[in-house]
Design an enzyme around this catalytic site. Structure first.
Site, short mmCIF file in Angstrom:
data_model
loop_
_atom_site.label_atom_id
_atom_site.label_comp_id
_atom_site.label_asym_id
_atom_site.label_seq_id
_atom_site.Cartn_x
_atom_site.Cartn_y
_atom_site.Cartn_z
CE LYS A 156 -3.77 -2.45 2.25
NZ LYS A 156 -4.42 -2.82 3.53
CD GLN B 23 -3.01 -4.52 6.85
OE1 GLN B 23 -2.94 -3.58 6.07
NE2 GLN B 23 -3.66 -5.63 6.57
CG ASP C 204 -9.42 0.44 5.24
OD1 ASP C 204 -9.61 0.14 4.04
OD2 ASP C 204 -9.02 -0.38 6.08
#
Length: 291
Positions: A58, A102, A125
């Site tokens: 990413k 994450q 996200d």
């Protein structure tokens, strides 16, 4: 959606590349006008090899799109309070425009509490309750990245949604549940299923649009695919296989996403697009969203 002998492939890699190019162009405009690039903060707890790889990927994609990445590594023993503190600090930092935690984090951490420490305007996200509610009510906000990528894929291939029966197999809070809400918001009739659904095959056979997000390799058989259905396989399992038996499903579907190369690339592309959009919004630039 007429039946076909061999389904067409939905190329997520090519579509993602175009989306990243548009994100990079908008990032360049932001940098030109403000002197600073959009910034995504990535937070990693522990050293899980898969998570380390995902974060590195990413960050590399960020660099190619003109997005600055700020990486925060925390030890595996980090407590919920410590993680919440880190995310709260990043939320208050005006130099950070998007935050990615994450996941999964360690079992000893309250993951939901951690997600909720992310400011809604930086939740690129799409993992907070605020973002989930916005998706459900059709209000402005950031979508969960994989569901958002799925909707972009369906639109790119001109798949009609209104009035169609969409069956979602999976109920995770960042994939199954939100993708069903996004489809419902586009006037599809949505059925949620999961690994414990009675007569799962019967439900799958009724799907004009099937979204597989259960996290089990080849869990759904091609023989159960309705002829002419559109199959979105959001699963990714060891051996580069999805949640659908690809070879048999392709003989019945009209369109199908490959694994890899279908949904996966779109997830990161949407993350980058939403980071750039977040930066433009926070900086008050009035730029249109990346489409």
């Amino acid at each position: 959606m007429p039946a076909t002998s061999t389904a067409g492939l939905m190329d997520g890699t090519a579509l993602a590349r175009r989306l990243v190019e548009r994100s990079a162009a908008k990032a360049a405009t932001i940098t030109e006008r403000t002197g600073a690039a959009p910034c995504l903060a990535t937070v990693l707890v522990g050293e899980d090899p898969a998570s380390v790889t995902y974060v590195r990927m990413k960050r590399n994609r960020c660099a190619k799109a003109g997005i600055t990445s700020r990486h925060v590594e925390l030890p595996a023993a980090t407590t919920t309070a410590e993680l919440v503190g880190t995310l709260t600090e990043l939320s208050r930092d005006p130099g950070v425009h998007g935050i990615l935690l994450q996941h999964p984090v360690g079992a000893h951490i309250d993951e939901r509490a951690a997600f909720e420490a992310i400011a809604p305007e930086k939740d690129v996200d799409g993992v907070t309750m605020h973002s989930f509610a916005a998706m459900g009510f059709g209000l402005p906000g950031f979508v969960s990245c994989t569901p958002g990528g799925i909707l972009r894929l369906l639109d790119a291939y001109d798949v009609p949604l209104a009035g169609k029966h969409a069956v979602v197999v999976g109920r995770s809070p960042i994939l199954g549940k939100p993708v069903g809400m996004l489809l419902l918001g586009r006037d599809a009739t949505v059925t949620y299923c999961h690994s414990r659904t009675a007569d799962l095959s019967g439900h799958v056979r009724q799907a004009d649009i099937l979204v597989a997000a259960v996290g089990r390799p080849r869990f759904l058989a091609g023989a159960d695919i309705k002829p002419g259905a559109v199959v979105i396989d959001a699963g990714y399992n060891p051996g580069n296989v999805g949640d659908v038996d690809f070879d048999s499903a392709r003989e019945r579907a009209s369109l199908i996403t490959p694994v890899p190369g279908g949904v996966g690339p779109m997830t990161i592309a949407v993350l980058l697009a939403q980071t750039v959009d977040a930066a433009a919004e926070q900086l008050g630039l009035g730029l249109p969203p990346v489409n």
